[in-house]
Every structure is written in structure tokens, then in C-alpha cells.
Design an enzyme around this catalytic site. Structure first.
Site, mmCIF file in Angstrom:
data_model
loop_
_atom_site.group_PDB
_atom_site.id
_atom_site.type_symbol
_atom_site.label_atom_id
_atom_site.label_comp_id
_atom_site.label_asym_id
_atom_site.label_seq_id
_atom_site.Cartn_x
_atom_site.Cartn_y
_atom_site.Cartn_z
ATOM 1 N N HIS A 1 2.365 7.337 8.155
ATOM 2 C CA HIS A 1 2.137 7.347 6.847
ATOM 3 C C HIS A 1 0.337 7.533 6.932
ATOM 4 O O HIS A 1 0.112 7.522 8.139
ATOM 5 C CB HIS A 1 2.018 5.899 6.278
ATOM 6 C CG HIS A 1 1.090 5.262 4.776
ATOM 7 N ND1 HIS A 1 1.103 5.050 4.107
ATOM 8 C CD2 HIS A 1 2.074 6.528 3.482
ATOM 9 C CE1 HIS A 1 0.560 4.855 2.529
ATOM 10 N NE2 HIS A 1 1.904 5.484 2.623
ATOM 11 N N GLY B 1 4.467 -2.282 10.346
ATOM 12 C CA GLY B 1 3.530 -2.425 9.929
ATOM 13 C C GLY B 1 4.352 -3.192 8.762
ATOM 14 O O GLY B 1 4.437 -2.123 7.564
ATOM 15 N N SER C 1 7.032 -1.909 2.087
ATOM 16 C CA SER C 1 8.119 -0.516 2.380
ATOM 17 C C SER C 1 9.557 -0.843 3.468
ATOM 18 O O SER C 1 9.951 -0.599 3.326
ATOM 19 C CB SER C 1 7.235 0.500 2.842
ATOM 20 O OG SER C 1 6.300 -0.753 4.164
ATOM 21 N N HIS D 1 -5.114 0.938 11.691
ATOM 22 C CA HIS D 1 -5.252 2.528 11.351
ATOM 23 C C HIS D 1 -6.795 2.950 12.155
ATOM 24 O O HIS D 1 -7.457 4.375 12.220
ATOM 25 C CB HIS D 1 -6.032 2.689 10.466
ATOM 26 C CG HIS D 1 -4.767 2.593 9.565
ATOM 27 N ND1 HIS D 1 -5.230 2.559 7.691
ATOM 28 C CD2 HIS D 1 -3.963 3.074 9.483
ATOM 29 C CE1 HIS D 1 -4.047 2.877 6.723
ATOM 30 N NE2 HIS D 1 -2.791 3.290 8.260
ATOM 31 N N GLY E 1 -2.970 -8.889 9.917
ATOM 32 C CA GLY E 1 -3.435 -8.421 8.747
ATOM 33 C C GLY E 1 -4.611 -7.233 9.962
ATOM 34 O O GLY E 1 -4.957 -7.395 11.465
ATOM 35 N N PHE F 1 0.846 -1.267 -0.044
ATOM 36 C CA PHE F 1 0.032 0.219 -0.365
ATOM 37 C C PHE F 1 1.248 1.240 -0.057
ATOM 38 O O PHE F 1 0.266 2.167 0.941
ATOM 39 C CB PHE F 1 -1.349 -0.197 1.306
ATOM 40 C CG PHE F 1 -2.010 -0.778 1.355
ATOM 41 C CD1 PHE F 1 -2.811 -1.361 0.410
ATOM 42 C CD2 PHE F 1 -1.372 -2.041 2.274
ATOM 43 C CE1 PHE F 1 -3.936 -2.291 0.639
ATOM 44 C CE2 PHE F 1 -2.445 -2.492 1.852
ATOM 45 C CZ PHE F 1 -3.467 -3.790 1.382
ATOM 46 N N ASP G 1 2.897 2.412 10.098
ATOM 47 C CA ASP G 1 2.151 1.989 9.302
ATOM 48 C C ASP G 1 1.402 1.372 9.235
ATOM 49 O O ASP G 1 1.460 -0.001 8.855
ATOM 50 C CB ASP G 1 3.131 1.836 7.677
ATOM 51 C CG ASP G 1 2.127 1.884 6.712
ATOM 52 O OD1 ASP G 1 0.856 2.130 6.747
ATOM 53 O OD2 ASP G 1 2.788 1.330 5.318
ATOM 54 N N ASP H 1 5.340 -6.781 12.865
ATOM 55 C CA ASP H 1 4.068 -7.199 12.420
ATOM 56 C C ASP H 1 3.394 -8.321 12.998
ATOM 57 O O ASP H 1 4.026 -9.784 13.787
ATOM 58 C CB ASP H 1 3.749 -6.917 11.075
ATOM 59 C CG ASP H 1 2.535 -7.051 10.313
ATOM 60 O OD1 ASP H 1 1.526 -7.458 10.337
ATOM 61 O OD2 ASP H 1 1.912 -6.017 9.634
HETATM 62 N N1 SAH Z 1 4.136 -0.594 5.567
HETATM 63 C C1 SAH Z 1 3.324 -2.033 4.737
HETATM 64 C C2 SAH Z 1 1.548 -1.885 4.655
HETATM 65 C C3 SAH Z 1 0.932 -2.213 6.414
HETATM 66 S S1 SAH Z 1 -0.720 -2.434 5.899
HETATM 67 C C4 SAH Z 1 2.916 -1.585 2.663
HETATM 68 O O1 SAH Z 1 3.858 -1.239 2.434
HETATM 69 O O2 SAH Z 1 2.671 -2.178 2.071
HETATM 70 C C5 SAH Z 1 -0.820 -2.586 8.575
HETATM 71 C C6 SAH Z 1 -0.118 -3.039 8.988
HETATM 72 O O3 SAH Z 1 0.036 -3.724 9.698
HETATM 73 C C7 SAH Z 1 -1.062 -5.173 8.515
HETATM 74 O O4 SAH Z 1 -0.276 -6.169 7.616
HETATM 75 C C8 SAH Z 1 -1.263 -5.256 9.960
HETATM 76 O O5 SAH Z 1 -1.397 -6.865 10.877
HETATM 77 C C9 SAH Z 1 -0.324 -4.733 10.748
HETATM 78 N N2 SAH Z 1 -0.476 -4.533 12.171
HETATM 79 C C10 SAH Z 1 -2.632 -3.854 12.704
HETATM 80 N N3 SAH Z 1 -2.450 -3.594 13.582
HETATM 81 C C11 SAH Z 1 -1.464 -4.691 14.278
HETATM 82 C C12 SAH Z 1 -0.276 -4.304 15.373
HETATM 83 N N4 SAH Z 1 -1.122 -3.363 17.307
HETATM 84 N N5 SAH Z 1 0.750 -4.751 16.036
HETATM 85 C C13 SAH Z 1 1.143 -5.510 14.910
HETATM 86 N N6 SAH Z 1 0.678 -5.109 13.371
HETATM 87 C C14 SAH Z 1 -0.275 -4.651 13.414
HETATM 88 MG MG MG Z 2 -0.343 2.818 5.276
#
Ligand code: SAH
Ligand code: MG
Length: 218
Positions: free
Chosen positions: A175, A52, A58, A150, A81, A24, A147, A77
Site C-alpha cells: 500500500h 499495519g 483493511s 512508512h 502508531g 486509511f 501497510d 501491529d
Molecule cells: N491498514 C490500516 C492502516 C495501517 S496504518 C488501515 O486499513 O487503515 C500503519 C500501522 O502500522 C500503524 O497502526 C502502526 O502502529 C503500525 N506500525 C508501524 N510500524 C510498525 C512496526 N515496525 N511493527 C508493527 N506495526 C507497525
Molecule cells: Mg496505508
């Protein structure tokens, strides 16, 4: 881009691996993240940390920046998800479900991505919940890239858990910062505003990617 950041670009094969990876982040934001990561790592010699990982899009750039600066990229992570990536939600990718356990598992795709990029040696994956790992962490960091989840709970937890580990002069990157609610959720924007209120200063804005610098006041 701000003159506080080095104007460095990733090598062509790194950029190609980033663009080929599931995830993303648009290219312009990736270039800004890479420049911030190289700048912070070269200035401090300390590790880079991402919350993330997802499939490593990234993380490819952070790993390449770490290689460039002779340090390590860490990426956090639980690999199950975020809310919006679960079945039935807008960002669900059914190819990322582990059929045996019936849950999302982005770790295999992440490993393949970093292997294909030739960058496995420069990244350490921390698999677990961000606040749990943050609570165990005890070393200064060059850069923290938020990242992850959300919701306010997750975004705030990431900021509160990891920003205190930033070295003086370290960079905080957030992000998905959308000042206008019509463009996206507000939790990362609220984290960004809080960081400003707590003494971080803005270094650059690229799309929804904000780079902030830790100052003596923060
Ligand atoms: N940086 C990535 C996108 C991250 S999407 C890119 O470049 O594409 C967000 C990620 O955060 C997901 O994989 C999700 O599993 C993770 N995530 C969400 N909440 C979290 C938490 N509390 N602890 C660890 N990982 C988390
Ligand atoms: Mg993001």
C-alpha cells in the site's frame, strides 16, 4: 483488474463495516485487496497476513476473505502508531490515545471494529513489532499485505521479514506506493521496485495499491 485475480466482491455488510471503520484505505483499493486476498487464499489454502492493523479497516476485508476461503487472517501491529500518527503530526487522532499511559493504543478500536463486523473468529491479532514477529514466524503464507510504517527502515524490514514466507505463487500487496514524490513518501515505492527486481511480477494497480505475484525467480 487483472485476470490473474478473481473478480469477487465482499458482501454488502462487509463493505459497510469497512467503510464505517477508522483508517486509511479508499473503497476502490479495498476492493482490490479483497479480490487479491480471496484469490490467494483459495489458490493456496494458506493464511493471509497484514502488517499495519491500525483500527482494523483493511483487516475487515482480509478477515472476510479468510472466512470466504476457509482460512485465517493474521494482522501485525504494535498498536502504538506510526511516526506520522503521533501527537503533533499530520495523521494524529487524539481519540486513539490511552489516557492512562499517554500513548496511542489502536487495539481497542480494532477489536470493536472486528466484533461489529462479526468477523472476530476469522482474524488473529499479533501485537508487537513486525521484525520481531517475522523472525519467529515459520509457516508459508498465501498473501502478505505491507501497510505498516512508512520509513525505509520499517517498509524494508516488513519486506525482508515477511516476503520470504510467501508461498510459491503467493501474492505480495504493497500500500501507499507513490512513484511521484509529490504524491507521498517513497519507501513503499522503493519496496515495490525491489520486489520487481527480485522476480515478483505486477498483477494489478489500484490507486496506491499494488498487487504482485511471487514467481519461480523470486
Ligand atoms: N491498514 C490500516 C492502516 C495501517 S496504518 C488501515 O486499513 O487503515 C500503519 C500501522 O502500522 C500503524 O497502526 C502502526 O502502529 C503500525 N506500525 C508501524 N510500524 C510498525 C512496526 N515496525 N511493527 C508493527 N506495526 C507497525
Ligand atoms: Mg496505508
Amino acid at each position: 483488474m487483472s485476470d490473474l485475480l478473481e473478480s469477487v466482491r465482499p458482501a454488502a455488510e462487509v463493505l459497510a463495516a469497512f467503510e464505517a471503520a477508522t483508517g486509511f484505505m479508499p473503497v476502490d483499493e479495498g476492493l482490490a485487496l479483497y479480490a487479491a486476498a480471496v484469490t490467494a487464499a483459495q489458490r493456496t489454502g494458506l493464511p493471509l497476513l497484514e502488517i499495519g492493523t491500525y483500527c482494523g479497516r483493511s483487516a475487515v476485508l482480509l478477515a472476510a476473505a479468510a472466512r470466504e476461503a476457509g482460512t485465517t487472517a493474521l494482522t501485525v501491529d504494535h498498536h502504538r502508531g506510526s511516526e506520522e500518527q503521533q501527537p503533533g503530526w499530520e495523521y494524529h487522532d487524539p481519540t486513539l490515545v490511552d489516557p492512562e499511559v499517554g500513548l496511542m493504543d489502536t487495539l481497542p478500536r480494532f477489536r470493536r471494529t472486528l466484533h461489529a463486523a462479526g468477523l472476530e473468529e476469522h482474524v488473529v491479532a499479533l501485537v508487537g513489532r513486525s521484525p520481531r514477529i517475522a523472525a519467529l514466524w515459520g509457516r508459508p503464507l498465501a498473501l502478505v499485505f505491507i501497510d505498516g510504517g512508512h520509513t525505509d527502515e520499517h517498509a524494508t524490514g516488513d519486506y525482508e521479514g515477511w516476503a520470504p514466507h510467501l508461498a510459491p505463487d503467493g501474492l505480495l500487496v504493497v500500500h501507499d506506493v507513490f512513484p511521484d514524490p509529490a504524491d507521498g513518501g517513497q519507501a513503499p515505492y522503493r519496496v515495490f521496485l525491489r520486489a520487481l527486481a527480485e522476480g515478483f511480477e505486477e498483477v494489478s494497480v489500484t490507486g496506491s495499491l499494488r498487487v504482485l505475484r511471487r514467481t519461480a525467480a523470486s
